[in-house]
Each structure stands twice: as structure tokens, then as C-alpha cells.
Motif scaffolding. Structure first.
Motif, PDB file in Angstrom:
ATOM      1  N   THR A  77     -39.064 -69.540 -38.151  1.00 19.26           N
ATOM      2  CA  THR A  77     -40.399 -69.820 -37.624  1.00 19.26           C
ATOM      3  C   THR A  77     -40.625 -69.180 -36.261  1.00 19.26           C
ATOM      4  N   ARG A  78     -39.550 -68.764 -35.602  1.00 17.57           N
ATOM      5  CA  ARG A  78     -39.668 -68.096 -34.300  1.00 17.57           C
ATOM      6  C   ARG A  78     -39.614 -66.573 -34.441  1.00 17.57           C
ATOM      7  N   GLY A  79     -39.597 -66.103 -35.692  1.00 12.37           N
ATOM      8  CA  GLY A  79     -39.590 -64.662 -35.921  1.00 12.37           C
ATOM      9  C   GLY A  79     -38.222 -64.047 -36.064  1.00 12.37           C
ATOM     10  N   PHE A  80     -37.177 -64.888 -36.202  1.00 10.53           N
ATOM     11  CA  PHE A  80     -35.807 -64.379 -36.331  1.00 10.53           C
ATOM     12  C   PHE A  80     -35.134 -65.049 -37.532  1.00 10.53           C
ATOM     13  N   PRO A  81     -35.414 -64.582 -38.740  1.00 14.90           N
ATOM     14  CA  PRO A  81     -34.810 -65.200 -39.915  1.00 14.90           C
ATOM     15  C   PRO A  81     -33.293 -64.993 -39.943  1.00 14.90           C
ATOM     16  N   LEU A  82     -32.592 -66.017 -40.414  1.00 15.33           N
ATOM     17  CA  LEU A  82     -31.143 -65.947 -40.560  1.00 15.33           C
ATOM     18  C   LEU A  82     -30.803 -65.098 -41.790  1.00 15.33           C
TER      19      LEU A  82
ATOM     20  N   VAL B 148     -34.528 -59.412 -27.393  1.00 19.03           N
ATOM     21  CA  VAL B 148     -33.319 -60.220 -27.237  1.00 19.03           C
ATOM     22  C   VAL B 148     -33.563 -61.383 -26.281  1.00 19.03           C
ATOM     23  N   GLN B 149     -34.451 -61.213 -25.319  1.00 20.49           N
ATOM     24  CA  GLN B 149     -34.798 -62.329 -24.436  1.00 20.49           C
ATOM     25  C   GLN B 149     -35.538 -63.425 -25.209  1.00 20.49           C
ATOM     26  N   ALA B 150     -36.463 -63.027 -26.086  1.00 18.46           N
ATOM     27  CA  ALA B 150     -37.169 -63.999 -26.913  1.00 18.46           C
ATOM     28  C   ALA B 150     -36.197 -64.685 -27.873  1.00 18.46           C
ATOM     29  N   PHE B 151     -35.239 -63.936 -28.379  1.00 16.89           N
ATOM     30  CA  PHE B 151     -34.240 -64.518 -29.277  1.00 16.89           C
ATOM     31  C   PHE B 151     -33.410 -65.572 -28.549  1.00 16.89           C
ATOM     32  N   ALA B 152     -32.992 -65.280 -27.327  1.00 19.11           N
ATOM     33  CA  ALA B 152     -32.217 -66.247 -26.562  1.00 19.11           C
ATOM     34  C   ALA B 152     -33.013 -67.518 -26.314  1.00 19.11           C
ATOM     35  N   ARG B 153     -34.298 -67.369 -26.011  1.00 17.93           N
ATOM     36  CA  ARG B 153     -35.145 -68.560 -25.807  1.00 17.93           C
ATOM     37  C   ARG B 153     -35.234 -69.377 -27.096  1.00 17.93           C
ATOM     38  N   ALA B 154     -35.320 -68.691 -28.225  1.00 17.68           N
ATOM     39  CA  ALA B 154     -35.416 -69.404 -29.511  1.00 17.68           C
ATOM     40  C   ALA B 154     -34.124 -70.165 -29.799  1.00 17.68           C
ATOM     41  N   VAL B 155     -32.985 -69.545 -29.562  1.00 20.50           N
ATOM     42  CA  VAL B 155     -31.714 -70.214 -29.806  1.00 20.50           C
ATOM     43  C   VAL B 155     -31.571 -71.439 -28.910  1.00 20.50           C
ATOM     44  N   ARG B 156     -32.029 -71.331 -27.694  1.00 11.52           N
ATOM     45  CA  ARG B 156     -31.898 -72.430 -26.728  1.00 11.52           C
ATOM     46  C   ARG B 156     -33.000 -73.470 -26.894  1.00 11.52           C
ATOM     47  N   GLY B 157     -33.936 -73.192 -27.801  1.00 16.47           N
ATOM     48  CA  GLY B 157     -35.002 -74.157 -28.042  1.00 16.47           C
ATOM     49  C   GLY B 157     -36.103 -74.135 -27.020  1.00 16.47           C
ATOM     50  N   GLY B 158     -36.205 -73.017 -26.299  1.00 19.53           N
ATOM     51  CA  GLY B 158     -37.221 -72.909 -25.251  1.00 19.53           C
ATOM     52  C   GLY B 158     -38.536 -72.362 -25.752  1.00 19.53           C
TER      53      GLY B 158
END
Length: 277
Positions: free
Chosen positions: A192-197, A267-277
């Protein structure tokens, strides 16, 4: 093979570590890409300069006259202190030990006595190191790990082994690691954040197995390396390694290393997604 791939493999090419298939693919690319050929030529020139500099005679020094006698005398003095047996002094040409301190302290003093040859060697080595951009001092462990992770990421892309377990279901990917590593990596669904597993794989970094979670952003793979790391939590920090973008942070005893060939904002947006930000 892309231009980024070429630049990531230049060091391995210079060290003769490329396999036959990668060597052929690299030479084929260099035959058609003037920009990469220029970069490879300059890289090879720097490596040759470093190797020649390290072979300079000034970097090598003969042991001072009498050193072996002083070492043997220091050993004998230490043995005398333990056994009470007196030993004769070394031959006259050897300098007598300084008074005070233990035998090993005196030995250390002899061994680090400055000499003209040693000073010349140190100066030459420093000049070579500065000339090719080598940092002499305490190793940067973060930089070393970033280098290893980048190499792992490139190997996965070039070797067509992007995943060991192919699934978009985190309940499938997370249990796959059970029994293969001694920790349980957090696996998050970020579709849902644009980074499918896409899946996961097992790789090696710093000599130990590490869990790699594979995501995707458009056509760009994003690998998330997760491993136990001690120390306080840290905020994500951006690094660039051979054209790849990395975000590095630590949280709840785990170290996170996200890497992609996409732009830094991805990659910055990905890090925010992983951290739930």
C-alpha cells in the motif's frame, strides 16, 4: 549489463575476481560504451599507481645493526627475573638497554626508535595513500559493510538469484527463514506504500548469514538487509556506494540496510515506510 553494473564491478575486475561470464559481459559493454571505457581506464591507472607505489624500495627497511642481539638480551633478562640465573650482556656493538621499566618495555623502546629509513618509508607510504585516496587509520566498519552489501546486491541481480523464496505474502516469507538463521527478521507488507514484497533470500555479509527481504519500486528492486546489531537506535542515514543508494539505521536491536539502484528519494521513502512513518 548496465553502466552502473560496470562501475560496481571495476574493483573485482582489477583484482582478477570476475568470473568468465561476467568478464565477457563487461568486455562486451566496454566495447560499445565510451564513458565506461574511460572510467575503467582511469580506475586501472589508479590501481597500477597504488601497486607500484607499494613496491617502492623506500617502503622496506633493513633491521638496525644489533637488533637481534638486543631482542635476545631482553628475552634473557626476562628469563633471569623468573629463574634468578644471570646472563651475559650482548656483544659490544649492540646498544645497552635503557634503565628503568621491564625488559619488554625496554624492548618496545628499541623497536620504535626512529630511523632515517623508517621515516622515509612512512613518508612514501603516506604520499602513496593520499595520492590514490586511501584513508590510513581506523577502519570505517560502516563503509566496509556498505561495500559488502552493495557487492551482495549486485551479485543477486547479475546471478539471477534475486530470491530464494518467491512470495508476496509475509506469512510465507517470514517462516522461510526459520532454521536458516538464528534470528527472526521483521517482515512488513508495504504494497500500500508502493513497495510490494517480492520474496526473500539468504546471503552473507561480514562473514555471517543475513536475511534479505526483496521489495520492488516500479521496475527497481529494493533489497532490505536485516541483521542483529548492538547499540542505540539510530535515525536513517543516506549513503551512496558505487552509484547505489543505501539507507542505514538501527532499531530495537536490529540493523537495517536498504539498497536500490533507484534515486535517493525512493530509498528514503522506502525507509519511512518500513519504519511506519
Amino acid at each position: 549489463m548496465t553502466c552502473d553494473d560496470i562501475r560496481a564491478l571495476l574493483a573485482a575486475r582489477a583484482d582478477g575476481e570476475l568470473g568468465a561470464a561476467d568478464s565477457l559481459r563487461m568486455e562486451a559493454h566496454l566495447g560499445t560504451c565510451a564513458a565506461c571505457t574511460d572510467i575503467a581506464t582511469r580506475h586501472d591507472a589508479v590501481v597500477r599507481a597504488l601497486r607500484q607505489g607499494l613496491r617502492a624500495p623506500a617502503l622496506y627497511m633493513k633491521a638496525p645493526v644489533g637488533l637481534s642481539e638486543r631482542v635476545m638480551h631482553a628475552v634473557q633478562v626476562e628469563a633471569q627475573a623468573k629463574t634468578g640465573v644471570r646472563h651475559e650482556a650482548p656483544v659490544a656493538r649492540a646498544r645497552a638497554p635503557r634503565r628503568g621499566g621491564s625488559a619488554w618495555q625496554r624492548l618496545a623502546g628499541w623497536l620504535i626508535t626512529p630511523t632515517r629509513g623508517l621515516g622515509l618509508a612512512a613518508g612514501t607510504l603516506a604520499a602513496v595513500a593520499l595520492g590514490v585516496g586511501v584513508l590510513v587509520g581506523r577502519p570505517d566498519t560502516v563503509a566496509l559493510t556498505a561495500h559488502d552489501i552493495t557487492a551482495s546486491h549486485v551479485r543477486a541481480l547479475l546471478g539471477a538469484r534475486e530470491t530464494d523464496v518467491l512470495s508476496s505474502d509475509r506469512h510465507t516469507v517470514k517462516p522461510w527463514f526459520n532454521g536458516r538463521i538464528d534470528y527472526a527478521p521483521p517482515v512488513t507488507d508495504l504494497a500500500t506504500r508502493g513497495f510490494p514484497l517480492i520474496g526473500g533470500r539468504l546471503d552473507y555479509v561480514d562473514g555471517r548469514p543475513v536475511a534479505v527481504l526483496v521489495y520492488r519500486s516500479a521496475q527497481h528492486p529494493v533489497d532490505l538487509y536485516v541483521r542483529p546489531e548492538g547499540g542505540a537506535d539510530t535515525e536513517p542515514a543516506l549513503r551512496t556506494e558505487r552509484g547505489y543508494q543505501l539507507m542505514v539505521w538501527r532499531s530495537a536491536g536490529m540493523g537495517y540496510w536498504a539498497i536500490t539502484d533507484a534515486s535517493a528519494d525512493v530509498v528514503q521513502a522506502f525507509a519511512r515506510a518500513v519504519r511506519g512513518g
